[in-house]
Scaffold this motif. Sequence first.
Motif, short mmCIF file in Angstrom:
data_model
loop_
_atom_site.label_atom_id
_atom_site.label_comp_id
_atom_site.label_asym_id
_atom_site.label_seq_id
_atom_site.Cartn_x
_atom_site.Cartn_y
_atom_site.Cartn_z
N ASP A 99 0.82 -1.24 0.05
CA ASP A 99 0.01 -0.01 0.15
C ASP A 99 0.95 1.13 -0.08
OD1 ASP A 99 -2.55 -1.15 -0.11
OD2 ASP A 99 -2.36 -1.70 2.14
N TYR A 100 2.16 1.02 0.27
CA TYR A 100 3.18 2.53 0.35
C TYR A 100 3.97 2.37 -1.04
CZ TYR A 100 1.49 2.89 5.07
OH TYR A 100 1.01 3.17 5.99
N TYR A 101 4.29 3.77 -0.97
CA TYR A 101 5.23 4.27 -2.27
C TYR A 101 6.06 5.10 -1.85
CZ TYR A 101 1.82 7.88 -3.27
OH TYR A 101 0.86 8.90 -3.13
N LEU A 102 7.24 5.35 -2.45
CA LEU A 102 8.19 6.49 -2.30
C LEU A 102 7.79 7.54 -3.31
CD1 LEU A 102 11.60 4.83 -1.37
CD2 LEU A 102 10.06 5.59 0.22
N GLU A 103 7.63 8.93 -2.86
CA GLU A 103 7.36 9.86 -3.72
C GLU A 103 8.58 10.90 -3.76
OE1 GLU A 103 3.47 12.13 -4.46
OE2 GLU A 103 4.52 13.28 -2.90
N LYS A 129 4.76 7.10 1.82
CA LYS A 129 3.23 7.24 2.16
C LYS A 129 2.47 6.33 1.44
CE LYS A 129 2.07 11.05 -0.39
NZ LYS A 129 1.99 12.42 -0.92
N SER A 130 0.97 6.52 1.88
CA SER A 130 0.08 5.72 1.20
C SER A 130 -1.06 6.29 1.05
CB SER A 130 -0.30 4.61 2.24
OG SER A 130 -1.33 3.87 1.68
N ASP A 131 -1.83 6.10 0.07
CA ASP A 131 -3.15 7.05 -0.30
C ASP A 131 -4.08 6.38 0.45
OD1 ASP A 131 -1.68 8.24 -2.39
OD2 ASP A 131 -2.27 6.71 -3.96
N LYS A 132 -3.93 5.42 1.19
CA LYS A 132 -5.23 4.85 2.37
C LYS A 132 -4.96 5.46 3.59
CE LYS A 132 -5.45 0.68 -0.54
NZ LYS A 132 -5.30 -0.74 -0.38
N ASN A 133 -4.05 6.28 4.03
CA ASN A 133 -3.81 6.79 5.35
C ASN A 133 -2.81 8.00 5.48
OD1 ASN A 133 -2.19 6.96 8.17
ND2 ASN A 133 -3.85 5.58 8.31
#
Length: 288
Positions: A157-161, A218-222
């Motif tokens: 659910d996470y990624y690095l931006e 970050k995650s778009d879900k939290n």
Amino acid sequence: MIQISNEKLKATINPKGAELVSLYSIETKTEFIWDAKPEFWGKSSPVLFPIVGGLKNDTYIHEGKSYNLPRHGFARTMDFEVEKYLGESATFLLKNNAETESIYPFEFELRLIYSIVENSLELKYQVTNPSQQNIWFSIGAHPAFKCPIDPTLTYNDYYLEFSLEEDLEKWPLDDAGLVMSTPLLIEKNTRRLQLNKELFYEDALVFKNLKSNSITLKSDKNPNSLTFKFESFPYMGIWAAKNAEFVCIEPWCGIADAVNTDQKLINKEGIIDLEAGGQFERSFSMEV
């Protein structure tokens, strides 16, 4: 353990290695640092000094003499002196001694200065050369952040931006951890690196000369996220131990030996040459 804090943030540092072991948001009751489970990787945020990565055969040559140094150097395993403590900041000091001089024949003062400002933790690396001759070294960070940050989510659910668009070219490492001669393109014109555990099955992703000066986990879900800000670090490693629940964001001034190294310290890629009486500083911060 040494704890620094304000009304928003609390950080805990172990004088052994001057290692950050906890970064806790008081406001959101969230821990951001990996808890160093030894079955995966028993560290949380070691300092890499006086080398970053590994040496060919764990050996370097200086003035015709061979010396042995372990991967990432020795500072991460040594006891630092708590030189200053001010509640919201603390300074940790390591100096050369008989043990270091047998494997690294230089005088040095290495300070790690932790400071909490608002909802950020800043870490400043300061290397001073007190001697009458030049010294050569590399230095880097290796903080491991919990992933998922929110335990109800998953790693994927996470990624690095990245703060800017990047052509993400990784420099592969061979089986001995040496940097190979040709980079591999992961993704072009992107600000986003999607996380999955298979990404690190072939060791770290090593990048040279990123344009970005911050990376956000970050995650778009939290809404809970961590932004890692850095300046003037020419190398970046992104890594996790196999199948572990963390990701490391590692700004480096220095890099592992190349496969074609001549092993001479003064010729090593990324090595810093600090003059007699000189001082070197680099800083990064973690905003939650």
